[in-house]
Design an enzyme around this catalytic site. Structure first.
Site: not given
Lengths: 363, 424
Positions: B60, B63-64, B94, B152, B179, B232, B305, B324
């Site tokens: 999880h 990496l953005r 996402n 997620d 999630h 999570h 996460d 986060g």
């Protein structure tokens, strides 16, 4: 005459402070402690306040009643009591306590009485006030709030009174500014000056705080007033009971020192202080209340319920009141109502807090 | 090209090994594991005093990239991962654009090839644009290399869509990473709906927001025979529900994060934005149940996460700060120090939950140092101590509530296919 009393009270007050807190006349709030323990102060903030890095957050701010000691509350109430008397003699105003100091009212949420009360307090103490009312939404980004606050600080404002719809904004500002931040209400977190003025009103009424029973009635879940009062009342030895619709009275409040009172009428009979909270129409839309009419029927204070109260019991409300919902007009106007007394005490309490944070040399 | 790693303590639960073993690596693949191997001309890496583990696998990881490069890039995440002892990480979908088609998957794989270093396993979206309405092109993404699907950041709130996704994924044996957060119950919530939330006057995220959706997911997984992986976990009740579902034969796996294993709701007191995370940090009883779940097998894996955010975002006020925690660089040392050293869980269990089981969930041939496996490994120094300093993270996300914690069990060398990708 006034001057003599003034010095007498002040001397006594300073002595208490010296005994309790050493040289530094300051109130340490719980939030301050947590910040200093949990947060890492980055290098930027040190650059902003050279020489102060060892005491980034000390007792300069007034963010909440949580963690205030009974002595601290008591000395503030004593000072406020003194200011109540001073305020009755308008010839003695303004005082010199805040001479040359400027307070900024930074309100991101509408308010009449709190804002005016702080302004009046500052003026009574000989200070000046600048008003900033933001039309920005409650969802405004933290950065722009900080920017406004930093700008005011840079202009030489001596303290900021902050109200914001988001819990934690005053604490967040306190973290980055070197001037005192006074919390005038943040979301459902705290509204500490309201609690102090309420305690002052109660103390004037009963001559004591210890051993009294307060019933907080209504929307506890969303109320910063309920929280600040709960902490301060428990610290001062009151028994605090909560009543209201189960959707608005979280059971876990008991872990913060309150008791639940499922039987409203029974609780009213036992209460010395009935503290009625404002109910907001939006709770109906959020599915937490069927209707205001139903609320009124189950929890509103009307003539019948007023009859249940003990002889000495008083009714309080932080305002603004929805007349006919939380209280009927009749109850509001009755001899038990202390609502207007609360308002005038508000000025005195805020004078005490401003005095506490701003008088005397700083830096 | 041969390499002999000699004198270290090997901990590899996939082979049941825990003791002094030497490893012989040829062309990036482990060829021999034995108590003592004599060098015969190949390069030698002296590992005396160090602990050798299979490279850690993270189920999880956000990496953005593409879209949020100010928070993290594939490259910065890969470097952070290598520092933390991870040799395989996932790429959550996402991003912007959302990873919901084959092209975006290919693009992220390309970025990870350019970054070099650790392996990146993309996870595709369940629904187009993460909107929760239509199925994303799961098959085409599978061909491009995804190893799981997830929406997620939010759950799949439409039960019908989830059911279809579970059925559809069966043909590829892809797990659906869920999630669990029932949106109406969670609406507006900031922190666990408990005492800390009341203290701070913040809207709560109730435990039921997790369990209500989990119950539905378990029922649908049972009905479809699909594979669901619960991300999570945060509540005691959820652990119990998964334990029961497993006993009934539901194809469910579950992960827990280091922060849910080590922190409680109290971490947010003082409006600490670094402890603002979804699902929220909960009560001490929940934390204990999660630890117990690891021990008895209800929980299969530990996943970070890793959710990097910029300093500016986390320095804002509590409500406007995003959810986060950046966790890649602290996960292993924290768990080693505070769960293994303190005797809560054995080292072998920790290593297994961070290597072999997550690899199995993704269906990737890693997480083991048995002969034939790629030489993805990490050397740990169990003596050296360090104070976590979030400002020194290689990740662009410095958002960690563990700043200032004392740790040991630090990765000192990370290797992927026999190639050193990071060394302290």
């Amino acid at each position: 005459m006034v001057e003599e009393t003034w010095f007498g009270v002040l001397a006594e007050y300073m002595a208490r402070q010296q005994a309790g807190l050493g040289e530094e006349v300051a109130i340490m709030t719980y939030d301050d402690v947590e910040y200093s323990e949990r947060f890492d102060y980055n290098d930027n903030s040190k650059q902003q306040a050279p020489g102060k890095e060892t005491k980034r957050v000390d007792g300069r701010h007034f963010l909440g009643t949580y963690g205030l000691s009974a002595d601290e509350i008591d000395s503030l109430l004593n000072l406020a009591e003194y200011y109540c008397r001073v305020n009755n003699d308008s010839a003695s105003l303004p005082l010199e306590v805040l001479r040359g100091k400027m307070l900024a009212n930074l309100f991101f949420e509408p308010s009449t009485r709190t804002r005016l009360s702080f302004a009046r307090a500052a003026v009574n103490l000989g200070g000046e006030v600048v008003e900033l009312e933001s039309k920005m939404s409650s969802l405004v980004k933290g950065e722009s709030v900080l920017d406004t606050a930093l700008t005011l600080q840079a202009m030489g404002v001596d303290a900021l009174v902050v109200r914001h719809a988001a819990a934690g904004v005053p604490a967040f500002l306190a973290h980055s500014l070197s001037i005192p931040i006074i919390n005038a209400g943040d979301g459902a977190h705290e509204h500490p000056t309201q609690a102090l003025l309420d305690l002052l009103t109660i103390r004037q009424e009963f001559g004591r705080l210890q051993g009294l029973t307060a019933l907080l009635l209504g929307d506890i879940r969303h109320s910063r007033v309920a929280r600040s009062n709960l902490y301060a009342m428990r610290t001062c030895g009151l028994r605090v009971r909560l009543a209201g619709p189960p959707t608005l009275v979280p059971e876990e409040m008991t872990r913060l020192g309150a008791e639940l009172a499922p039987d409203v009428d029974g609780a009213l009979r036992e209460a010395d202080v009935v503290y009625v909270l404002r109910i907001q129409h939006e709770r109906q839309q959020a599915g937490m209340l069927p209707s205001l009419a139903e609320y009124r029927s189950f929890y509103g204070i009307d003539a019948r319920r007023q009859f249940l109260l003990s002889d000495k019991a008083v009714i309080m409300h932080p305002g603004p009141i929805n007349i006919g919902v939380e209280l009927t007009a009749e109850v509001y106007a009755s001899a038990r109502s202390r609502v207007l007394r609360q308002v005038s005490n508000g000025v005195a309490v805020r004078m005490a807090v401003l005095h506490h944070l701003l008088s005397g040399p700083r830096n | 090209m041969e390499l002999l790693i000699r004198g270290g303590t090997l901990v590899d639960p996939s082979q049941g090994l825990h003791g002094q073993y030497d490893l012989l690596i040829r062309d990036g693949v482990v060829v021999k594991v034995a108590e003592s191997l004599a060098p015969s001309g190949e390069k030698v890496l002296e590992a005396a005093g160090k602990t050798i583990l299979p490279g850690l696998v993270d189920l999880h990881t956000h990496l953005r990239e593409p879209g949020f490069e100010e928070k993290e890039t594939v490259e910065s995440a890969c470097r952070a991962a290598a520092t933390g002892g991870f040799t395989s990480i996932t790429a959550m979908p996402n991003t912007d654009p959302v990873m919901d088609d084959g092209r975006t998957v290919e693009y992220v794989r390309l970025l990870s090839c350019r970054a070099g270093g650790v392996r990146v396993w993309p996870v595709g979206a369940v629904s187009k644009g993460l909107a929760g309405r239509e199925l994303a092109e799961i098959g085409l993404m599978y061909r491009s290399g995804i190893r799981a699907v997830t929406d997620d950041g939010r759950g799949v709130s439409c039960a019908r869509l989830l059911k279809n996704a579970l059925l559809y994924c069966r043909q590829f044996e892809l797990p659906l990473f869920e999630h669990c957060e029932e949106e109406a119950l969670a609406a507006g919530g900031q922190v666990h709906d408990g005492v800390a939330a009341l203290r701070l006057g913040l809207p709560g995220l109730p435990a039921s927001a997790e369990t209500v959706m989990l119950a539905r997911d378990l029922l649908l997984a049972a009905e479809t025979g699909g594979r669901v992986h619960i991300m999570h976990l945060s509540t005691a009740r959820a652990v119990e529900m998964i334990r029961q579902a497993k006993a009934e034969g539901v194809r469910v796996t579950a992960e827990v994060t280091p922060h849910h294993l080590l922190l409680t709701e109290d971490a947010v007191l003082g409006f600490n934005t670094y402890a603002k995370v979804k699902p929220p940090l909960r009560t001490a009883a929940d934390m204990q149940a999660l630890r117990q779940g690891l021990l008895d097998g209800a929980i299969d894996a530990i996943a970070t996460d890793h959710a990097p955010h910029t300093e500016a975002e986390k320095a804002g006020d509590f409500l406007s700060s995003p959810f986060g925690i950046a966790g890649l660089e602290t996960a292993f040392p924290l768990l080693y120090t505070y769960l293994v050293r303190t005797g809560v869980i054995p080292l072998d269990l920790l290593v297994g939950k961070m290597s072999r089981t997550p690899a199995a969930i993704l269906g990737i041939p890693h997480g083991s140092l048995a002969p034939g496996f790629a030489a993805d490994l990490v050397l740990i120094d169990t003596e050296q101590e360090l104070t976590i300093d979030r400002r020194r993270f290689l990740s662009r996300g410095k958002n960690s509530p563990f700043h200032g914690w004392q740790v040991t069990g630090l990765p000192v060398l990370t290797m992927v296919s026999g190639k050193v990708v990071w060394m302290s």
